[in-house]
Design an enzyme around this catalytic site. Sequence first.
Site, PDB file in Angstrom:
ATOM      1  N   ASN A   6       0.837  -1.207  -0.126  1.00 47.22           N
ATOM      2  CA  ASN A   6      -0.009   0.075  -0.033  1.00 47.22           C
ATOM      3  C   ASN A   6       0.852   1.245  -0.098  1.00 47.22           C
ATOM      4  O   ASN A   6       1.438   1.581   1.079  1.00 47.22           O
ATOM      5  CB  ASN A   6      -0.872  -0.222   1.300  1.00 47.22           C
ATOM      6  CG  ASN A   6      -1.494   1.162   1.451  1.00 47.22           C
ATOM      7  OD1 ASN A   6      -1.822   1.940   0.355  1.00 47.22           O
ATOM      8  ND2 ASN A   6      -2.440   1.359   2.579  1.00 47.22           N
ATOM      9  N   LYS A   8       0.078   4.269  -0.267  1.00 48.31           N
ATOM     10  CA  LYS A   8      -0.541   5.592   0.333  1.00 48.31           C
ATOM     11  C   LYS A   8      -0.464   6.734  -0.576  1.00 48.31           C
ATOM     12  O   LYS A   8      -0.215   6.393  -1.769  1.00 48.31           O
ATOM     13  CB  LYS A   8      -0.227   5.566   1.724  1.00 48.31           C
ATOM     14  CG  LYS A   8      -0.206   4.546   2.603  1.00 48.31           C
ATOM     15  CD  LYS A   8       0.116   4.518   4.241  1.00 48.31           C
ATOM     16  CE  LYS A   8       0.053   3.378   4.870  1.00 48.31           C
ATOM     17  NZ  LYS A   8       0.035   3.498   6.110  1.00 48.31           N
ATOM     18  N   HIS A  92      -9.474   0.809   4.774  1.00 54.22           N
ATOM     19  CA  HIS A  92      -8.422   0.996   5.349  1.00 54.22           C
ATOM     20  C   HIS A  92      -8.479   2.024   6.754  1.00 54.22           C
ATOM     21  O   HIS A  92      -9.395   2.993   6.451  1.00 54.22           O
ATOM     22  CB  HIS A  92      -7.458   1.539   4.426  1.00 54.22           C
ATOM     23  CG  HIS A  92      -6.008   1.721   5.163  1.00 54.22           C
ATOM     24  ND1 HIS A  92      -5.439   2.499   6.025  1.00 54.22           N
ATOM     25  CD2 HIS A  92      -4.937   1.089   4.881  1.00 54.22           C
ATOM     26  CE1 HIS A  92      -4.095   2.370   6.374  1.00 54.22           C
ATOM     27  NE2 HIS A  92      -3.632   1.155   5.717  1.00 54.22           N
ATOM     28  N   GLU A  94      -6.985   4.532   7.731  1.00 58.97           N
ATOM     29  CA  GLU A  94      -6.607   5.778   7.515  1.00 58.97           C
ATOM     30  C   GLU A  94      -7.946   6.497   6.564  1.00 58.97           C
ATOM     31  O   GLU A  94      -8.445   7.634   6.989  1.00 58.97           O
ATOM     32  CB  GLU A  94      -5.493   5.885   6.677  1.00 58.97           C
ATOM     33  CG  GLU A  94      -4.315   5.797   7.433  1.00 58.97           C
ATOM     34  CD  GLU A  94      -3.056   5.266   6.846  1.00 58.97           C
ATOM     35  OE1 GLU A  94      -2.964   5.389   5.438  1.00 58.97           O
ATOM     36  OE2 GLU A  94      -2.099   4.570   7.475  1.00 58.97           O
ATOM     37  N   GLU A 164      -5.698  -5.279  10.277  1.00 54.84           N
ATOM     38  CA  GLU A 164      -4.405  -4.510  10.441  1.00 54.84           C
ATOM     39  C   GLU A 164      -4.996  -3.402  11.703  1.00 54.84           C
ATOM     40  O   GLU A 164      -5.650  -2.588  11.864  1.00 54.84           O
ATOM     41  CB  GLU A 164      -4.759  -3.496   9.444  1.00 54.84           C
ATOM     42  CG  GLU A 164      -4.393  -3.995   7.902  1.00 54.84           C
ATOM     43  CD  GLU A 164      -3.755  -2.904   7.258  1.00 54.84           C
ATOM     44  OE1 GLU A 164      -2.949  -3.054   6.755  1.00 54.84           O
ATOM     45  OE2 GLU A 164      -4.434  -1.735   7.001  1.00 54.84           O
ATOM     46  N   GLY A 170       2.100   1.954  10.783  1.00 56.71           N
ATOM     47  CA  GLY A 170       2.812   2.929  10.758  1.00 56.71           C
ATOM     48  C   GLY A 170       3.659   3.591  12.015  1.00 56.71           C
ATOM     49  O   GLY A 170       4.089   4.644  11.898  1.00 56.71           O
ATOM     50  N   SER A 210       3.257  -2.588  10.441  1.00 57.70           N
ATOM     51  CA  SER A 210       4.587  -2.376  10.707  1.00 57.70           C
ATOM     52  C   SER A 210       5.309  -3.729  10.169  1.00 57.70           C
ATOM     53  O   SER A 210       6.167  -4.121  10.947  1.00 57.70           O
ATOM     54  CB  SER A 210       5.155  -2.037  11.920  1.00 57.70           C
ATOM     55  OG  SER A 210       4.521  -0.700  12.347  1.00 57.70           O
TER      56      SER A 210
END
Length: 251
Positions: A6, A8, A92, A94, A164, A170, A210
Amino acid sequence: MLIAGNWKMHTDVGSAVELAREIAGDIGNPAPVKVAVCPPAVNLSEVARAVNETALRIGAQNMFFEEHGAFTGEIAPTMLTAVGCRYVILGHSERRQYFGEMDETVNRKARKAVEHGLVPIVCVGEHLKEREAGHAVDVVTRQVRAALAGVIVARPDDLVVAYEPVWAIGTGRTASPDQAQEMHAHIRVLLRDQFGGAVGGAIEILYGGSMKPGNAAELLGQKDVDGGLIGGASLNADSFVSIVEAAKNAV
Ligand code: PEP
Protein backbone atom coordinates in the site's frame (compact mmCIF):
# COMPACT_ATOMS: atom_id res chain seq x y z
CA MET A 1 -0.16 -16.19 0.15
CA LEU A 2 -0.56 -12.63 -1.05
CA ILE A 3 1.87 -9.82 -0.35
CA ALA A 4 0.36 -6.43 -1.20
CA GLY A 5 2.05 -3.05 -0.95
CA ASN A 6 0.00 0.00 0.00
CA TRP A 7 1.92 3.01 -1.28
CA LYS A 8 -0.58 5.43 0.28
CA MET A 9 -0.03 9.06 -0.86
CA HIS A 10 3.59 8.48 -1.87
CA THR A 11 5.35 8.45 -5.25
CA ASP A 12 4.80 10.55 -8.33
CA VAL A 13 4.31 8.97 -11.70
CA GLY A 14 8.03 8.64 -12.47
CA SER A 15 9.05 7.15 -9.13
CA ALA A 16 5.99 4.91 -9.06
CA VAL A 17 6.84 3.38 -12.43
CA GLU A 18 10.48 2.99 -11.40
CA LEU A 19 9.59 1.30 -8.10
CA ALA A 20 7.07 -1.02 -9.73
CA ARG A 21 9.57 -2.00 -12.45
CA GLU A 22 12.22 -2.73 -9.84
CA ILE A 23 9.88 -4.86 -7.75
CA ALA A 24 8.54 -6.70 -10.79
CA GLY A 25 12.09 -7.45 -11.97
CA ASP A 26 13.23 -8.65 -8.56
CA ILE A 27 10.28 -10.94 -7.81
CA GLY A 28 10.39 -12.67 -11.22
CA ASN A 29 7.86 -15.45 -10.94
CA PRO A 30 7.01 -15.54 -7.22
CA ALA A 31 4.49 -18.42 -7.46
CA PRO A 32 2.85 -19.71 -5.38
CA VAL A 33 3.03 -16.30 -3.71
CA LYS A 34 1.02 -13.52 -5.36
CA VAL A 35 2.40 -10.00 -5.23
CA ALA A 36 0.56 -6.72 -5.76
CA VAL A 37 1.24 -3.01 -5.37
CA CYS A 38 -1.38 -0.33 -4.81
CA PRO A 39 -0.07 3.02 -6.09
CA PRO A 40 -1.93 6.34 -5.86
CA ALA A 41 -4.89 6.42 -8.26
CA VAL A 42 -3.36 8.90 -10.71
CA ASN A 43 -0.39 6.59 -11.24
CA LEU A 44 -2.35 3.37 -11.73
CA SER A 45 -2.49 3.29 -15.50
CA GLU A 46 1.20 4.14 -16.01
CA VAL A 47 2.27 1.57 -13.44
CA ALA A 48 -0.06 -1.08 -14.86
CA ARG A 49 1.33 -0.47 -18.34
CA ALA A 50 4.92 -0.65 -17.09
CA VAL A 51 4.49 -4.06 -15.45
CA ASN A 52 1.96 -5.48 -17.86
CA GLU A 53 4.11 -8.43 -18.91
CA THR A 54 5.24 -9.32 -15.39
CA ALA A 55 3.82 -11.23 -12.43
CA LEU A 56 3.28 -8.05 -10.41
CA ARG A 57 -0.41 -7.32 -9.89
CA ILE A 58 -1.97 -3.91 -9.41
CA GLY A 59 -4.52 -2.65 -6.92
CA ALA A 60 -6.15 0.65 -6.02
CA GLN A 61 -6.37 2.16 -2.55
CA ASN A 62 -10.06 3.03 -2.65
CA MET A 63 -13.08 3.30 -4.95
CA PHE A 64 -16.68 4.51 -4.87
CA PHE A 65 -19.74 2.28 -4.86
CA GLU A 66 -21.52 3.91 -7.78
CA GLU A 67 -20.74 3.19 -11.42
CA HIS A 68 -20.91 6.75 -12.75
CA GLY A 69 -22.56 10.06 -12.00
CA ALA A 70 -22.10 13.38 -10.29
CA PHE A 71 -19.67 12.27 -7.59
CA THR A 72 -16.85 14.77 -7.85
CA GLY A 73 -13.47 13.32 -7.01
CA GLU A 74 -14.61 9.71 -6.86
CA ILE A 75 -13.44 6.72 -8.88
CA ALA A 76 -15.75 4.01 -10.18
CA PRO A 77 -14.96 0.28 -10.15
CA THR A 78 -15.04 0.09 -13.96
CA MET A 79 -12.42 2.85 -14.12
CA LEU A 80 -10.14 0.64 -12.05
CA THR A 81 -10.71 -2.53 -14.04
CA ALA A 82 -10.18 -0.56 -17.27
CA VAL A 83 -6.64 0.38 -16.25
CA GLY A 84 -5.75 -3.15 -15.19
CA CYS A 85 -6.48 -3.23 -11.46
CA ARG A 86 -7.16 -6.59 -9.92
CA TYR A 87 -7.45 -5.52 -6.26
CA VAL A 88 -8.89 -2.60 -4.37
CA ILE A 89 -8.12 -1.82 -0.72
CA LEU A 90 -11.33 -0.92 1.12
CA GLY A 91 -11.95 0.39 4.61
CA HIS A 92 -8.33 1.12 5.43
CA SER A 93 -8.15 2.65 8.92
CA GLU A 94 -6.78 5.90 7.47
CA ARG A 95 -9.91 6.21 5.34
CA ARG A 96 -12.05 5.45 8.37
CA GLN A 97 -10.13 7.94 10.52
CA TYR A 98 -9.62 10.88 8.14
CA PHE A 99 -12.40 10.50 5.57
CA GLY A 100 -15.32 9.25 7.64
CA GLU A 101 -15.45 5.82 6.03
CA MET A 102 -18.07 3.73 7.84
CA ASP A 103 -18.75 -0.01 7.94
CA GLU A 104 -21.81 0.60 5.79
CA THR A 105 -19.89 2.34 3.00
CA VAL A 106 -17.15 -0.28 3.14
CA ASN A 107 -19.89 -2.87 2.65
CA ARG A 108 -21.42 -1.07 -0.34
CA LYS A 109 -17.98 -0.74 -1.88
CA ALA A 110 -17.10 -4.39 -1.24
CA ARG A 111 -20.31 -5.60 -2.88
CA LYS A 112 -19.76 -3.35 -5.88
CA ALA A 113 -16.10 -4.36 -6.25
CA VAL A 114 -16.94 -8.07 -6.33
CA GLU A 115 -19.75 -7.42 -8.79
CA HIS A 116 -17.16 -5.90 -11.15
CA GLY A 117 -14.58 -8.64 -10.74
CA LEU A 118 -12.30 -6.56 -8.52
CA VAL A 119 -10.92 -8.34 -5.47
CA PRO A 120 -11.56 -6.19 -2.40
CA ILE A 121 -8.90 -6.21 0.30
CA VAL A 122 -11.22 -5.40 3.18
CA CYS A 123 -9.34 -3.89 6.13
CA VAL A 124 -10.44 -4.35 9.72
CA GLY A 125 -8.71 -3.72 13.02
CA GLU A 126 -9.15 -2.33 16.48
CA HIS A 127 -7.74 0.82 18.09
CA LEU A 128 -5.33 0.51 21.00
CA LYS A 129 -7.95 1.64 23.53
CA GLU A 130 -10.31 -1.03 22.28
CA ARG A 131 -7.66 -3.72 22.65
CA GLU A 132 -6.70 -2.52 26.10
CA ALA A 133 -10.35 -2.60 27.13
CA GLY A 134 -10.59 -6.21 25.95
CA HIS A 135 -12.87 -5.36 23.01
CA ALA A 136 -10.59 -6.19 20.09
CA VAL A 137 -12.47 -9.35 19.08
CA ASP A 138 -15.87 -7.62 19.33
CA VAL A 139 -14.72 -4.69 17.22
CA VAL A 140 -13.23 -6.89 14.51
CA THR A 141 -16.28 -9.16 14.53
CA ARG A 142 -18.55 -6.17 13.99
CA GLN A 143 -16.35 -4.80 11.20
CA VAL A 144 -16.05 -8.12 9.36
CA ARG A 145 -19.76 -8.91 9.57
CA ALA A 146 -20.78 -5.40 8.53
CA ALA A 147 -18.27 -5.08 5.69
CA LEU A 148 -19.08 -8.47 4.22
CA ALA A 149 -22.87 -8.56 4.64
CA GLY A 150 -24.41 -9.62 1.34
CA VAL A 151 -21.04 -10.00 -0.39
CA ILE A 152 -21.33 -12.98 -2.72
CA VAL A 153 -18.12 -14.82 -3.48
CA ALA A 154 -17.97 -17.89 -5.66
CA ARG A 155 -14.30 -18.64 -5.08
CA PRO A 156 -11.88 -17.89 -2.23
CA ASP A 157 -9.83 -15.72 -4.59
CA ASP A 158 -12.72 -13.27 -4.97
CA LEU A 159 -12.11 -11.67 -1.58
CA VAL A 160 -9.22 -10.81 0.74
CA VAL A 161 -9.48 -9.65 4.35
CA ALA A 162 -6.66 -7.71 6.02
CA TYR A 163 -6.37 -7.60 9.80
CA GLU A 164 -4.62 -4.34 10.58
CA PRO A 165 -4.60 -3.37 14.25
CA VAL A 166 -4.70 0.42 14.06
CA TRP A 167 -2.08 0.78 16.79
CA ALA A 168 0.40 -1.13 14.60
CA ILE A 169 -0.02 0.87 11.39
CA GLY A 170 2.96 3.08 10.66
CA THR A 171 4.01 2.97 14.31
CA GLY A 172 6.82 0.43 14.18
CA ARG A 173 4.87 -1.59 16.73
CA THR A 174 3.56 -4.93 15.42
CA ALA A 175 1.07 -7.38 16.80
CA SER A 176 2.95 -10.34 18.21
CA PRO A 177 2.70 -13.48 16.09
CA ASP A 178 0.34 -14.93 18.75
CA GLN A 179 -1.88 -11.85 18.76
CA ALA A 180 -2.04 -11.94 14.96
CA GLN A 181 -2.78 -15.67 14.83
CA GLU A 182 -5.47 -15.37 17.48
CA MET A 183 -7.35 -12.68 15.56
CA HIS A 184 -6.82 -14.35 12.20
CA ALA A 185 -8.22 -17.63 13.57
CA HIS A 186 -11.25 -15.71 14.77
CA ILE A 187 -11.72 -14.02 11.38
CA ARG A 188 -11.40 -17.47 9.78
CA VAL A 189 -14.35 -18.68 11.88
CA LEU A 190 -16.41 -15.69 10.72
CA LEU A 191 -15.51 -16.35 7.08
CA ARG A 192 -16.38 -20.05 7.38
CA ASP A 193 -19.70 -19.13 8.98
CA GLN A 194 -20.58 -16.80 6.15
CA PHE A 195 -19.12 -18.50 3.10
CA GLY A 196 -18.97 -22.16 4.14
CA GLY A 197 -15.92 -24.22 5.01
CA ALA A 198 -14.45 -24.68 1.54
CA VAL A 199 -14.56 -21.03 0.48
CA GLY A 200 -14.29 -19.36 3.91
CA GLY A 201 -11.46 -21.68 4.90
CA ALA A 202 -9.38 -20.59 1.90
CA ILE A 203 -9.99 -16.82 1.73
CA GLU A 204 -6.68 -15.05 2.29
CA ILE A 205 -6.39 -13.16 5.57
CA LEU A 206 -3.48 -10.72 5.46
CA TYR A 207 -1.76 -9.16 8.44
CA GLY A 208 -0.90 -5.47 8.22
CA GLY A 209 0.84 -3.19 10.68
CA SER A 210 4.55 -2.44 10.57
CA MET A 211 5.42 -5.68 8.81
CA LYS A 212 9.10 -5.48 7.83
CA PRO A 213 11.81 -7.86 6.60
CA GLY A 214 12.85 -8.44 10.23
CA ASN A 215 9.47 -9.62 11.52
CA ALA A 216 7.81 -10.96 8.37
CA ALA A 217 8.94 -14.58 8.64
CA GLU A 218 7.49 -15.03 12.12
CA LEU A 219 4.19 -13.35 11.29
CA LEU A 220 3.81 -15.13 7.95
CA GLY A 221 4.65 -18.43 9.63
CA GLN A 222 1.38 -18.35 11.61
CA LYS A 223 -1.23 -20.85 10.47
CA ASP A 224 -3.95 -18.36 9.55
CA VAL A 225 -1.71 -15.54 8.31
CA ASP A 226 -1.95 -15.83 4.53
CA GLY A 227 0.11 -12.82 3.59
CA GLY A 228 0.73 -9.20 4.39
CA LEU A 229 -0.52 -5.72 3.58
CA ILE A 230 2.60 -3.62 3.75
CA GLY A 231 2.74 0.16 4.03
CA GLY A 232 6.10 1.77 4.78
CA ALA A 233 8.24 -1.22 3.82
CA SER A 234 6.58 -1.47 0.40
CA LEU A 235 8.13 1.83 -0.70
CA ASN A 236 11.56 0.27 -0.85
CA ALA A 237 12.02 -2.50 -3.40
CA ASP A 238 14.61 -4.41 -1.34
CA SER A 239 12.46 -4.42 1.81
CA PHE A 240 9.32 -5.36 -0.05
CA VAL A 241 11.01 -8.12 -2.01
CA SER A 242 12.53 -9.61 1.14
CA ILE A 243 9.02 -9.83 2.59
CA VAL A 244 8.00 -11.64 -0.59
CA GLU A 245 10.93 -14.02 -0.03
CA ALA A 246 9.78 -14.61 3.57
CA ALA A 247 6.32 -15.45 2.23
CA LYS A 248 7.78 -17.96 -0.22
CA ASN A 249 9.64 -19.65 2.61
CA ALA A 250 6.50 -19.74 4.73
CA VAL A 251 4.35 -21.50 2.11
C1 PEP B 1 -0.92 -0.07 5.97
O1 PEP B 1 -1.02 1.13 5.78
O2 PEP B 1 -1.77 -0.84 5.50
C2 PEP B 1 0.21 -0.56 6.76
C3 PEP B 1 0.19 -1.78 7.17
O3 PEP B 1 1.22 0.37 7.01
P1 PEP B 1 2.64 0.05 7.71
O4 PEP B 1 3.16 -1.23 7.12
O5 PEP B 1 3.47 1.21 7.39
O6 PEP B 1 2.35 -0.11 9.17
